[in-house]
Design a protein around this motif. Structure first.
Motif, PDB file in Angstrom:
ATOM      1  N   VAL A 176      48.205  52.016  19.799  1.00 60.08           N
ATOM      2  CA  VAL A 176      48.853  51.146  20.778  1.00 60.08           C
ATOM      3  C   VAL A 176      47.920  49.992  21.130  1.00 60.08           C
ATOM      4  O   VAL A 176      46.720  50.197  21.351  1.00 60.08           O
ATOM      5  CB  VAL A 176      49.193  51.930  22.071  1.00 60.08           C
ATOM      6  CG1 VAL A 176      49.949  51.059  23.060  1.00 60.08           C
ATOM      7  CG2 VAL A 176      49.997  53.187  21.746  1.00 60.08           C
ATOM      8  N   ALA A 177      48.483  48.790  21.159  1.00 58.22           N
ATOM      9  CA  ALA A 177      47.721  47.631  21.630  1.00 58.22           C
ATOM     10  C   ALA A 177      47.956  47.474  23.125  1.00 58.22           C
ATOM     11  O   ALA A 177      49.056  47.734  23.618  1.00 58.22           O
ATOM     12  CB  ALA A 177      48.162  46.371  20.899  1.00 58.22           C
ATOM     13  N   LEU A 178      46.916  47.061  23.828  1.00 57.00           N
ATOM     14  CA  LEU A 178      47.033  46.819  25.267  1.00 57.00           C
ATOM     15  C   LEU A 178      46.688  45.363  25.531  1.00 57.00           C
ATOM     16  O   LEU A 178      45.585  44.917  25.180  1.00 57.00           O
ATOM     17  CB  LEU A 178      46.085  47.745  26.027  1.00 57.00           C
ATOM     18  CG  LEU A 178      45.894  47.468  27.525  1.00 57.00           C
ATOM     19  CD1 LEU A 178      47.181  47.711  28.301  1.00 57.00           C
ATOM     20  CD2 LEU A 178      44.781  48.339  28.086  1.00 57.00           C
ATOM     21  N   VAL A 179      47.605  44.643  26.140  1.00 58.66           N
ATOM     22  CA  VAL A 179      47.360  43.232  26.427  1.00 58.66           C
ATOM     23  C   VAL A 179      47.224  43.050  27.931  1.00 58.66           C
ATOM     24  O   VAL A 179      48.158  43.342  28.690  1.00 58.66           O
ATOM     25  CB  VAL A 179      48.500  42.336  25.889  1.00 58.66           C
ATOM     26  CG1 VAL A 179      48.118  40.868  26.047  1.00 58.66           C
ATOM     27  CG2 VAL A 179      48.806  42.669  24.440  1.00 58.66           C
ATOM     28  N   GLY A 180      46.064  42.577  28.339  1.00 64.25           N
ATOM     29  CA  GLY A 180      45.784  42.403  29.762  1.00 64.25           C
ATOM     30  C   GLY A 180      44.836  43.482  30.247  1.00 64.25           C
ATOM     31  O   GLY A 180      45.239  44.624  30.438  1.00 64.25           O
ATOM     32  N   VAL A 181      43.572  43.132  30.428  1.00 62.60           N
ATOM     33  CA  VAL A 181      42.583  44.127  30.838  1.00 62.60           C
ATOM     34  C   VAL A 181      42.115  43.813  32.259  1.00 62.60           C
ATOM     35  O   VAL A 181      40.931  43.617  32.521  1.00 62.60           O
ATOM     36  CB  VAL A 181      41.409  44.211  29.828  1.00 62.60           C
ATOM     37  CG1 VAL A 181      40.566  45.450  30.114  1.00 62.60           C
ATOM     38  CG2 VAL A 181      41.925  44.282  28.390  1.00 62.60           C
ATOM     39  N   GLY A 182      43.078  43.713  33.157  1.00 65.69           N
ATOM     40  CA  GLY A 182      42.761  43.621  34.589  1.00 65.69           C
ATOM     41  C   GLY A 182      42.597  45.018  35.145  1.00 65.69           C
ATOM     42  O   GLY A 182      42.285  45.956  34.413  1.00 65.69           O
ATOM     43  N   ASP A 183      42.814  45.178  36.449  1.00 65.62           N
ATOM     44  CA  ASP A 183      42.656  46.500  37.071  1.00 65.62           C
ATOM     45  C   ASP A 183      43.557  47.541  36.419  1.00 65.62           C
ATOM     46  O   ASP A 183      43.132  48.646  36.088  1.00 65.62           O
ATOM     47  CB  ASP A 183      43.001  46.427  38.567  1.00 65.62           C
ATOM     48  CG  ASP A 183      41.923  45.721  39.366  1.00 65.62           C
ATOM     49  OD1 ASP A 183      40.736  46.003  39.125  1.00 65.62           O
ATOM     50  OD2 ASP A 183      42.272  44.901  40.225  1.00 65.62           O
ATOM     51  N   LEU A 184      44.830  47.157  36.236  1.00 65.98           N
ATOM     52  CA  LEU A 184      45.774  48.109  35.661  1.00 65.98           C
ATOM     53  C   LEU A 184      45.435  48.400  34.201  1.00 65.98           C
ATOM     54  O   LEU A 184      45.409  49.560  33.782  1.00 65.98           O
ATOM     55  CB  LEU A 184      47.201  47.556  35.769  1.00 65.98           C
ATOM     56  CG  LEU A 184      48.252  48.391  35.054  1.00 65.98           C
ATOM     57  CD1 LEU A 184      48.396  49.758  35.700  1.00 65.98           C
ATOM     58  CD2 LEU A 184      49.594  47.660  35.040  1.00 65.98           C
TER      59      LEU A 184
END
Lengths: 207, 207
Positions: A86-94
């Motif tokens: 799985v790719a994850l886009v957006g590495v902020g808090d969530l």
């Protein structure tokens, strides 16, 4: 058997059955019934039997379900008898919380590729995986043949990210941004927005 | 009008309508139609008209909906024309992300009380709020009259936390732990489990 025949709402309950079977297994239980599953889930036993009957015979009247067997079958039906990258886009808090979450692995998923557009994050490592620049997203996702992605970017950026992911071959999206996405036919989207759930609760709660 | 008359699935769509109206407002739009809402949400316009008709007349045939008015009405119906205080139990990675999330405030919710059982966290501050020991949960929640809570603890601890919250007067729970909760009648639970959503996607995705 064609997936076209089975209502999506039935498919949506299968992961709950699987989750409950795993919980029973952890508790040392080997055999269960539609009655027991129903009680745990707040679903009628008739509904559970009907849902499962779409896929075959998993238990005999009066003897219940062999949990190990039914678990294997549900994993196969949901295609989580393998591990999905799985790719994850957006590495902020969530995004960070999702990357750290250890509940994906034994249920069929592994976040293997992280993207962000913040120069301070790009190139750094998180849980053993490098954070790539979003500009490389299309190329890397296509090259690695990744078909599933989670979107954890602000609402304003989500549609653009979704478009890029889909054009790179992603066919399933879990969107945490509080906005509905427009995707071509054949691409599945699921949404997680805590406020939508909370508002569904407050309707019923006396003030 | 009694809430008993309206199917829960209809209630579940109202927050999506509200979210889409807010998005349209951000885009500077003042008037919309069931057709436009439907297109944004992938729901038929007939369904939207039928859903809204449970609650009154919000637009006239041919002239569409005044977004500001319909927004106000939906907020009132969902009881988010006020701000709800929410307790958060479990300040791990996910709990921290929820506490930082700035998407609650303008949609009717504010996390005002944090609990954890890790002595290293108890007594520290997060976003201006002190993290309390879970042992104080019942007492503090009752004293502050909090009726909504989010559970972000491991699956093993979730039922116990739920029991304590309910006994303290909580009537609505958003549960992030991957386990079904048993609650008394009158208590509403909603669930968020990303794996359940991902498994609902993979059923449809070709490998």
């Amino acid at each position: 058997m064609s997936s076209v025949d089975i209502p999506d709402i039935v498919i949506g309950r299968l992961p709950l059955y699987l989750r409950t079977l795993s919980r029973l297994t952890l508790e040392g239980v080997k055999i269960t019934s539609s009655h027991e599953l129903g009680q745990r889930l707040g679903i009628s036993s008739a509904q559970i039997r009907k849902d499962l009957s779409h896929f075959g015979e998993f238990g005999k009247q009066g003897t219940g379900y062999q949990i190990a067997y039914l678990t294997d079958q549900l994993r196969r039906i949901l295609k989580v008898d393998k591990e999905w990258k799985v790719a994850l886009v957006g590495v902020g808090d969530l995004g960070r919380a999702l990357a750290h979450y250890n509940g994906f692995r034994d249920r069929g998923f592994r976040i293997t590729m992280l993207f962000d557009n913040d120069p301070a994050k790009v190139g750094t490592m998180l849980d053993g995986f490098q954070i790539y620049d979003s500009s490389q997203m299309k190329d890397l996702i296509r090259r690695h043949g990744i078909t599933l992605a989670m979107i954890a970017v602000p609402a304003e950026a989500a549609q653009k990210v979704s478009d890029a992911l889909v054009s790179a071959g992603v066919r399933g999206l879990l969107n945490y941004a509080p906005i509905n996405l427009s995707v071509p036919e054949g691409v599945k989207v699921q949404y997680i927005d805590p406020v939508v759930h909370l508002q569904r609760i407050t309707y019923y709660v006396e003030e």
